[in-house]
Design a protein around this motif. Structure first.
Motif, mmCIF file in Angstrom:
data_model
loop_
_atom_site.group_PDB
_atom_site.id
_atom_site.type_symbol
_atom_site.label_atom_id
_atom_site.label_comp_id
_atom_site.label_asym_id
_atom_site.label_seq_id
_atom_site.Cartn_x
_atom_site.Cartn_y
_atom_site.Cartn_z
ATOM 1 N N VAL A 11 0.847 -1.202 0.000
ATOM 2 C CA VAL A 11 0.000 0.000 0.000
ATOM 3 C C VAL A 11 0.880 1.248 0.000
ATOM 4 N N ASN A 12 1.907 1.256 0.823
ATOM 5 C CA ASN A 12 2.810 2.411 0.872
ATOM 6 C C ASN A 12 3.509 2.651 -0.460
ATOM 7 N N ILE A 13 3.883 1.581 -1.149
ATOM 8 C CA ILE A 13 4.580 1.717 -2.433
ATOM 9 C C ILE A 13 3.690 2.416 -3.461
ATOM 10 N N VAL A 14 2.406 2.048 -3.532
ATOM 11 C CA VAL A 14 1.528 2.715 -4.502
ATOM 12 C C VAL A 14 1.261 4.156 -4.080
ATOM 13 N N GLU A 15 1.200 4.396 -2.771
ATOM 14 C CA GLU A 15 0.951 5.758 -2.305
ATOM 15 C C GLU A 15 2.170 6.670 -2.494
ATOM 16 N N GLU A 16 3.375 6.095 -2.536
ATOM 17 C CA GLU A 16 4.589 6.886 -2.796
ATOM 18 C C GLU A 16 4.502 7.616 -4.134
ATOM 19 N N LYS A 17 3.850 6.978 -5.110
ATOM 20 C CA LYS A 17 3.703 7.578 -6.441
ATOM 21 C C LYS A 17 2.322 8.211 -6.615
ATOM 22 N N LYS A 18 1.725 8.567 -5.483
ATOM 23 C CA LYS A 18 0.450 9.308 -5.450
ATOM 24 C C LYS A 18 -0.727 8.514 -6.023
ATOM 25 N N GLY A 19 -0.665 7.178 -5.883
ATOM 26 C CA GLY A 19 -1.836 6.372 -6.224
ATOM 27 C C GLY A 19 -2.976 6.772 -5.298
ATOM 28 N N ARG A 20 -4.175 6.893 -5.852
ATOM 29 C CA ARG A 20 -5.318 7.381 -5.073
ATOM 30 C C ARG A 20 -6.271 6.242 -4.724
ATOM 31 N N GLU A 21 -7.002 6.453 -3.647
ATOM 32 C CA GLU A 21 -8.105 5.565 -3.255
ATOM 33 C C GLU A 21 -7.675 4.111 -3.169
ATOM 34 N N ALA A 22 -6.495 3.884 -2.597
ATOM 35 C CA ALA A 22 -6.013 2.511 -2.443
ATOM 36 C C ALA A 22 -6.903 1.771 -1.459
ATOM 37 N N ILE A 23 -7.329 0.578 -1.858
ATOM 38 C CA ILE A 23 -8.136 -0.271 -0.985
ATOM 39 C C ILE A 23 -7.592 -1.686 -1.072
ATOM 40 N N LEU A 24 -7.418 -2.305 0.090
ATOM 41 C CA LEU A 24 -6.912 -3.665 0.171
ATOM 42 C C LEU A 24 -8.059 -4.563 0.615
ATOM 43 N N LEU A 25 -8.385 -5.547 -0.220
ATOM 44 C CA LEU A 25 -9.489 -6.464 0.076
ATOM 45 C C LEU A 25 -8.948 -7.843 0.443
ATOM 46 N N ASP A 26 -9.478 -8.401 1.511
ATOM 47 C CA ASP A 26 -9.130 -9.749 1.958
ATOM 48 C C ASP A 26 -10.097 -10.720 1.293
#
Length: 113
Positions: A11-26
């Motif tokens: 999640v942090n890696i995608v947010e480093e490049k300003k990825g928006r609305e990251a959601i992690l689904l189990d």
């Protein structure tokens, strides 16, 4: 089996490049294919490529193996397959159209404290 540190790191890696609305689904117990989906929006194909490049560089440092990357040429929807984790990096239009969150509505959203 992925650790919380590896999942949070992705999640942090995608947010480093300003990825928006990251959601992690189990998806454990729901999908036979993977345990987790990480869905993120990139504003442009250039940004989607930057997010994907960052994932390709940094996921192995977390001990997460990338099995394959699909869709990078058009970069409207890039799928990064890591086995137990599948990362979807999508343009806003693709994300709205395919609405994976609704499709996998039974999945729990993973949050980190």
């Amino acid at each position: 089996m992925l650790t919380d540190k590896q999942l949070h790191g992705a999640v942090n890696i995608v947010e480093e490049k300003k990825g928006r609305e990251a959601i992690l689904l189990d998806l454990k117990g729901i999908s036979m294919v993977t345990d987790y989906f990480l869905i993120v929006t990139g504003n442009s194909t250039t940004q989607i490529k930057a997010i994907t490049d960052n994932l390709s560089e940094k996921l192995p440092e977390l001990g997460v193996t990338i099995l394959r990357v699909e869709g990078l040429q058009e970069a409207k929807w890039v799928l990064v397959d890591c086995g137990d984790l599948v990362i979807h990096v999508m343009t806003p239009d693709q994300r709205e159209f395919y609405n994976l969150e609704r499709l996998w509505g039974d999945a729990k959203v993973v949050t980190f404290n």
